[in-house]
Write an enzyme that holds these catalytic residues in place. Sequence first.
Site, PDB file in Angstrom:
ATOM      1  N   ARG A  67      -8.429  -0.876   5.277  1.00 41.13           N
ATOM      2  CA  ARG A  67      -7.636   0.157   4.602  1.00 41.13           C
ATOM      3  C   ARG A  67      -6.289  -0.400   4.154  1.00 41.13           C
ATOM      4  NH1 ARG A  67      -5.993   4.349   8.151  1.00 41.13           N
ATOM      5  NH2 ARG A  67      -4.647   4.627   6.376  1.00 41.13           N
ATOM      6  N   LYS A  70       0.838  -1.207   0.000  1.00 43.60           N
ATOM      7  CA  LYS A  70       0.000   0.000   0.000  1.00 43.60           C
ATOM      8  C   LYS A  70       0.875   1.260   0.000  1.00 43.60           C
ATOM      9  CE  LYS A  70      -1.752   1.570   4.100  1.00 43.60           C
ATOM     10  NZ  LYS A  70      -1.373   2.982   4.283  1.00 43.60           N
ATOM     11  N   ASN A  71       1.904   1.253   0.862  1.00 41.70           N
ATOM     12  CA  ASN A  71       2.689   2.477   1.014  1.00 41.70           C
ATOM     13  C   ASN A  71       3.633   2.737  -0.151  1.00 41.70           C
ATOM     14  OD1 ASN A  71       1.373   2.944   3.360  1.00 41.70           O
ATOM     15  ND2 ASN A  71       3.115   2.505   4.714  1.00 41.70           N
ATOM     16  N   ASP A  78       5.152   0.529  12.120  1.00 44.35           N
ATOM     17  CA  ASP A  78       3.966  -0.175  11.606  1.00 44.35           C
ATOM     18  C   ASP A  78       3.916  -1.641  12.044  1.00 44.35           C
ATOM     19  OD1 ASP A  78       3.054   2.100  10.446  1.00 44.35           O
ATOM     20  OD2 ASP A  78       3.383   1.494   8.365  1.00 44.35           O
ATOM     21  N   ARG A 111       0.602  14.473  13.396  1.00 43.65           N
ATOM     22  CA  ARG A 111       1.067  14.287  12.016  1.00 43.65           C
ATOM     23  C   ARG A 111       1.026  15.548  11.156  1.00 43.65           C
ATOM     24  NH1 ARG A 111      -1.023   8.470   9.972  1.00 43.65           N
ATOM     25  NH2 ARG A 111       0.841   8.551   8.720  1.00 43.65           N
ATOM     26  N   CYS A 147      -4.636  12.422  13.424  1.00 48.46           N
ATOM     27  CA  CYS A 147      -5.371  11.169  13.342  1.00 48.46           C
ATOM     28  C   CYS A 147      -5.150  10.400  14.635  1.00 48.46           C
ATOM     29  CB  CYS A 147      -4.962  10.365  12.125  1.00 48.46           C
ATOM     30  SG  CYS A 147      -3.328   9.680  12.266  1.00 48.46           S
TER      31      CYS A 147
HETATM   32  C1  UD1 Z   1       4.426   6.726   6.525  1.00 53.44           C
HETATM   33  C2  UD1 Z   1       3.585   5.508   6.299  1.00 53.44           C
HETATM   34  C3  UD1 Z   1       3.065   4.977   7.632  1.00 53.44           C
HETATM   35  C4  UD1 Z   1       4.215   4.791   8.616  1.00 53.44           C
HETATM   36  C5  UD1 Z   1       5.071   6.041   8.717  1.00 53.44           C
HETATM   37  C6  UD1 Z   1       6.318   5.858   9.563  1.00 53.44           C
HETATM   38  C7  UD1 Z   1       2.659   5.918   4.100  1.00 53.44           C
HETATM   39  C8  UD1 Z   1       1.458   6.223   3.273  1.00 53.44           C
HETATM   40  N1  UD1 Z   1       2.489   5.862   5.431  1.00 53.44           N
HETATM   41  O1  UD1 Z   1       3.563   7.721   7.095  1.00 53.44           O
HETATM   42  O2  UD1 Z   1       2.425   3.725   7.381  1.00 53.44           O
HETATM   43  O3  UD1 Z   1       3.663   4.527   9.905  1.00 53.44           O
HETATM   44  O4  UD1 Z   1       5.495   6.444   7.408  1.00 53.44           O
HETATM   45  O5  UD1 Z   1       7.083   4.810   9.074  1.00 53.44           O
HETATM   46  O6  UD1 Z   1       3.740   5.673   3.576  1.00 53.44           O
HETATM   47  N2  UD1 Z   1       6.346  14.644  10.785  1.00 53.44           N
HETATM   48  C9  UD1 Z   1       6.448  15.993  11.074  1.00 53.44           C
HETATM   49  N3  UD1 Z   1       6.350  16.894  10.043  1.00 53.44           N
HETATM   50  C10 UD1 Z   1       6.160  16.521   8.750  1.00 53.44           C
HETATM   51  C11 UD1 Z   1       6.063  15.139   8.470  1.00 53.44           C
HETATM   52  C12 UD1 Z   1       6.169  14.218   9.502  1.00 53.44           C
HETATM   53  O7  UD1 Z   1       6.610  16.370  12.228  1.00 53.44           O
HETATM   54  O8  UD1 Z   1       6.093  17.392   7.876  1.00 53.44           O
HETATM   55  C13 UD1 Z   1       6.438  13.654  11.882  1.00 53.44           C
HETATM   56  C14 UD1 Z   1       5.131  12.857  12.058  1.00 53.44           C
HETATM   57  O9  UD1 Z   1       4.181  13.566  12.838  1.00 53.44           O
HETATM   58  C15 UD1 Z   1       5.616  11.592  12.711  1.00 53.44           C
HETATM   59  C16 UD1 Z   1       7.003  11.395  12.082  1.00 53.44           C
HETATM   60  O10 UD1 Z   1       7.381  12.660  11.548  1.00 53.44           O
HETATM   61  O11 UD1 Z   1       5.736  11.782  14.098  1.00 53.44           O
HETATM   62  C17 UD1 Z   1       7.024  10.350  10.980  1.00 53.44           C
HETATM   63  O12 UD1 Z   1       6.068  10.674  10.008  1.00 53.44           O
HETATM   64  P1  UD1 Z   1       6.194  10.289   8.483  1.00 53.44           P
HETATM   65  O13 UD1 Z   1       7.447   9.557   8.222  1.00 53.44           O
HETATM   66  O14 UD1 Z   1       5.901  11.503   7.683  1.00 53.44           O
HETATM   67  O15 UD1 Z   1       4.973   9.285   8.310  1.00 53.44           O
HETATM   68  P2  UD1 Z   1       4.028   9.232   7.068  1.00 53.44           P
HETATM   69  O16 UD1 Z   1       4.835   9.474   5.856  1.00 53.44           O
HETATM   70  O17 UD1 Z   1       2.814  10.057   7.312  1.00 53.44           O
END
Ligand code: UD1
Length: 423
Positions: free
Chosen positions: A399, A22-23, A307, A122, A117
Amino acid sequence: MDKLIIEGGNRLVGTVKVSGAKNSALPLMAATLLTGGEFTLTNVPGLKDIETFSTLLSHFGAKVSENIDNTVTIDTTNVNQTDAPYELVKTMRASVLALGPLLARFKKARVSMPGGCAIGARPIDIHLKGLEALGAKVEVEHGYVIVSAEELTGADIALDFPTVTGTANLMLAAVFAKGTTTITGAAKEPEIEDLERALTDMGAKVEGAGTDTIKITGVEADALRAIEYRVMPDRIEAGTFMVAAAMTTGNVLIEDCPKDNLQALIEKLKSSGAKITTEAGGLRVTGDKPIKSVDITTAPYPGFPTDMQAQMMAMMTISSGLSVISETIFENRFMHVAELRRMGAKIRTDKKNAVINGVRELSGAEIMATDLRASASLVLAGLVANGKTTISRIYHLDRGYEKIEDKLNKLGADIKRVHNDNK
Ligand code: UD1
């Protein structure tokens, strides 16, 4: 709303095939927005999140086929919308991945700001800082992120945290940016490598994915073409089956298992007593009792994946000792704890840590899924619990897991899906 009813106690034995990731599929679908043409994605998992992203692409003007036999065609020739409304984004945070490619191709995009969420706030500040570095004007107005640029120019972008979708978004945004973009502190997740492979096939110039420095050299818009691409297998689904096999003292051959991307999990499972061997057909996991307790700290790839944290916690609830699980990626990712406790698990938590005192047996109960991976942990707990476990709100599970009850039932589990209109 559907519920799962699980009769616990069965060992899992047999062969299971891993679906596409999915990711990885989601950023690949976003990448189709970069240029007009007909893309064919294969090994696309049949999941709610994929349907939601298809709806989003259709909203932009793409012609998206149904997912038939795990193949989706996406014709982006007539994409003419750059606006992603709240109704679509609120159901799936990954919609934010549209920002980068729309900005790259149309020099503008307006995407509803995703909210927090169940697992944390996030924010997307790192995505937006990166887009600004490329020369985009970024505004947040009435709950929408509005980005625009006359021209994007390559830049050095140092990420404050290796955000996964942030890294993908910036790679996509930089494909046509003039000159060279260097993203340092980038996410090293295998799904980022998959995106690099697809972008390269399309004609983009990207290198370094899988390391913390990714370099994108801008190409002309007409250098890109639509492609056929096979989505990599889902390491988290594979990992979930591995834990299921180990927990039930089962013996399962996992086909299409991306074992090289699962080293952190494999190490922990081995320490807990499971036997893991590579065979021609895949990875075999054989469980053994007692399950030894192991400590886990989640970390960006190649560390232990957040995850897989909930699933490992489910396993530790029936381990022979004391285990400490620390969650460092998301601030609120222990929602499954309260549900596992209803099944007799002994778990104490403070903000980032959970201390799990293994019990001899879990007892089946009525429980509720709270987020995607938490749901998977509850299914695993139900598989080993004494008696019947009923899990409600399993839309979270749908999902991210394709036909999970069918796959587990084929291995000997006893899971029924019931439709309930009242709850
Ligand atoms: C992706 C995965 C999700 C997985 C996560 C961490 C997808 C669609 N989802 O989520 O399944 O759990 O990686 O491996 O690929 N953060 C900030 N600012 C930002 C972006 C992120 O502070 O602009 C923080 C987030 O709040 C979180 C951490 O960084 O605490 C990691 O987030 P991130 O790596 O962005 O996760 P996703 O890409 O949303």
